[in-house]
Design an enzyme around this catalytic site. Structure first.
Site, PDB file in Angstrom:
ATOM      1  N   GLY A   1       2.809  -1.119   4.305  1.00 53.61           N
ATOM      2  CA  GLY A   1       2.952   0.283   3.944  1.00 53.61           C
ATOM      3  C   GLY A   1       4.417   0.627   3.728  1.00 53.61           C
ATOM      4  N   GLY A   2       5.069   1.103   4.776  1.00 53.10           N
ATOM      5  CA  GLY A   2       6.439   1.619   4.685  1.00 53.10           C
ATOM      6  C   GLY A   2       7.401   0.720   3.919  1.00 53.10           C
TER       7      GLY A   2
ATOM      8  N   GLU B   1      -5.504  -5.005  10.557  1.00 49.98           N
ATOM      9  CA  GLU B   1      -4.461  -4.010  10.773  1.00 49.98           C
ATOM     10  C   GLU B   1      -4.697  -3.271  12.080  1.00 49.98           C
ATOM     11  OE1 GLU B   1      -2.462  -2.869   6.774  1.00 49.98           O
ATOM     12  OE2 GLU B   1      -4.059  -1.462   7.213  1.00 49.98           O
TER      13      GLU B   1
ATOM     14  N   ASN C   1       0.865  -1.180   0.000  1.00 46.71           N
ATOM     15  CA  ASN C   1       0.000   0.000   0.000  1.00 46.71           C
ATOM     16  C   ASN C   1       0.905   1.235   0.000  1.00 46.71           C
ATOM     17  OD1 ASN C   1      -1.770   2.066   0.561  1.00 46.71           O
ATOM     18  ND2 ASN C   1      -2.249   1.386   2.641  1.00 46.71           N
ATOM     19  N   TRP C   2       0.991   1.888  -1.137  1.00 50.33           N
ATOM     20  CA  TRP C   2       1.933   3.014  -1.264  1.00 50.33           C
ATOM     21  C   TRP C   2       1.404   4.307  -0.667  1.00 50.33           C
ATOM     22  CZ3 TRP C   2       3.761   2.210  -7.063  1.00 50.33           C
ATOM     23  CH2 TRP C   2       4.481   1.007  -7.122  1.00 50.33           C
ATOM     24  N   LYS C   3       0.148   4.322  -0.284  1.00 55.26           N
ATOM     25  CA  LYS C   3      -0.444   5.529   0.316  1.00 55.26           C
ATOM     26  C   LYS C   3      -0.196   6.728  -0.605  1.00 55.26           C
ATOM     27  CE  LYS C   3      -0.013   3.243   4.707  1.00 55.26           C
ATOM     28  NZ  LYS C   3       0.156   3.291   6.151  1.00 55.26           N
TER      29      LYS C   3
ATOM     30  N   GLU D   1      -6.540   4.778   7.959  1.00 55.10           N
ATOM     31  CA  GLU D   1      -6.241   6.184   7.689  1.00 55.10           C
ATOM     32  C   GLU D   1      -7.439   6.873   7.037  1.00 55.10           C
ATOM     33  OE1 GLU D   1      -2.531   5.541   5.672  1.00 55.10           O
ATOM     34  OE2 GLU D   1      -1.627   4.986   7.587  1.00 55.10           O
TER      35      GLU D   1
ATOM     36  N   HIS E   1      -9.380   1.372   4.948  1.00 57.93           N
ATOM     37  CA  HIS E   1      -8.101   1.519   5.651  1.00 57.93           C
ATOM     38  C   HIS E   1      -8.286   2.458   6.837  1.00 57.93           C
ATOM     39  CE1 HIS E   1      -3.972   2.579   6.533  1.00 57.93           C
ATOM     40  NE2 HIS E   1      -3.629   1.447   5.947  1.00 57.93           N
TER      41      HIS E   1
ATOM     42  N   GLY F   1       2.770   1.968  10.786  1.00 58.21           N
ATOM     43  CA  GLY F   1       3.758   3.037  10.652  1.00 58.21           C
ATOM     44  C   GLY F   1       4.480   3.378  11.948  1.00 58.21           C
TER      45      GLY F   1
ATOM     46  N   SER G   1       3.498  -2.447  10.271  1.00 55.56           N
ATOM     47  CA  SER G   1       4.949  -2.555  10.458  1.00 55.56           C
ATOM     48  C   SER G   1       5.515  -3.926  10.072  1.00 55.56           C
ATOM     49  CB  SER G   1       5.343  -2.185  11.891  1.00 55.56           C
ATOM     50  OG  SER G   1       4.986  -0.838  12.164  1.00 55.56           O
TER      51      SER G   1
HETATM   52  P1  PGA Z   1       2.969   0.038   7.658  1.00 52.29           P
HETATM   53  O1  PGA Z   1       1.512   0.325   7.052  1.00 52.29           O
HETATM   54  O2  PGA Z   1       3.478  -1.223   7.028  1.00 52.29           O
HETATM   55  O3  PGA Z   1       3.795   1.235   7.263  1.00 52.29           O
HETATM   56  O4  PGA Z   1       2.823  -0.092   9.132  1.00 52.29           O
HETATM   57  C1  PGA Z   1       0.592  -0.719   6.879  1.00 52.29           C
HETATM   58  C2  PGA Z   1      -0.696  -0.196   6.279  1.00 52.29           C
HETATM   59  O5  PGA Z   1      -1.091   0.928   6.594  1.00 52.29           O
HETATM   60  O6  PGA Z   1      -1.337  -0.895   5.473  1.00 52.29           O
END
Ligand code: PGA
Length: 252
Positions: free
Chosen positions: A234-235, A167, A9-11, A97, A95, A173, A213
């Site tokens: 994500g990251g 999640e 997930n590149w956000k 966010e 998600h 993150g 993470s």
């Molecule tokens: P993260 O994000 O791997 O940076 O913790 C995961 C996500 O939001 O899907």
């Protein structure tokens, strides 16, 4: 047998040029990965270019959000059919966010899931508790509420095309991963909810990804859990080296 999914997930990262460069480098590094499905979720602006760049490869393209209407006066939103046309096969829905930044509700998640399925997209639907909810002992209550409302009215056939992502919000993150055992406990609980609503066949087939993470150095421990069917990352999905290492987790 549930085939694992490793999804990046590149956000709100990567220009079109950066996104195309990324998948061009990623393709040869994951070309022999038959043990899992590989998905990347670029920002809307890069979807078409990435879909073109991965054509003929084993990399699938997801959007990060979708509206439930086919079209309409919804400034800033994107319809399911538009995502299909842009080359997406998957879409991330709900998600944390988006729930936090945009006030997305379980009812909206439900409408989005149904609209995505109707358009032929495969939804990757996120659920998970915040730190305050976990510390108050409410993790299962929150998961159950998100599940019952977010997945209301779906048939077993619908569910065969859905991927769930657990999640925990406090792990996203933050570098604070849930232990494999903690994650597995929530996955087992979610699978139990699927069993109650849709029966054993659906429950044993649905893939539940862990997100929060996930890194090359913890993916193997997570994937060793029978309950964990892949990762939403994500990251660590933003660098070709770390994302390809995640895809190639059996060699980690
Ligand atoms: P993260 O994000 O791997 O940076 O913790 C995961 C996500 O939001 O899907």
């Amino acid at each position: 047998m549930r085939k694992p999914v490793i999804a990046g997930n590149w956000k709100m990262y990567k220009t079109i040029a950066e996104a195309v460069d990324f998948v061009t480098k990623l393709k040869p590094l994951v070309a022999s990965a038959e043990h899992c499905e590989v998905v990347v979720a670029p920002p809307f602006t890069a979807l078409r270019a990435v879909a073109d760049a991965v054509k003929g490869s084993n990399i699938a393209v997801a959007a990060q959000n979708v509206h439930w209407d086919k079209e309409g006066a919804h400034t800033g939103d994107i319809a399911p059919g538009m995502l299909r046309e842009a080359g997406c096969t998957h879409v991330i829905i709900g998600h944390s966010e988006r729930r936090q930044d945009c006030g997305e509700t379980d009812e909206q998640v439900n409408r989005k899931v149904k609209a995505a399925l109707a358009a032929g997209l495969l939804p990757i639907v996120c659920v998970g508790e915040t730190l305050a909810e976990r510390e108050a002992g409410k993790t299962q209550e929150v998961l159950e509420r998100q599940f019952r409302a977010g997945f209301a009215g779906l048939t077993p056939q619908d569910f065969s095309r859905i991927i769930v992502a657990y999640e925990p919000v406090w792990a996203i993150g933050t570098g604070r991963t849930a232990t494999p055992e903690m994650a597995a406990e929530s996955h087992r609980f979610i699978r139990g909810l699927v069993r109650q609503q849709l029966g054993e066949g659906v429950a044993s087939a649905v893939r539940i990804l862990y997100g929060g993470s996930v890194k090359p150095d913890n993916v193997k421990g997570l994937m060793a859990q029978e309950e964990i069917d892949g990762a939403l990352v994500g990251g660590a999905s933003l660098k070709v080296d770390s994302f390809s290492a995640l895809v190639n987790f059996p060699q980690a």
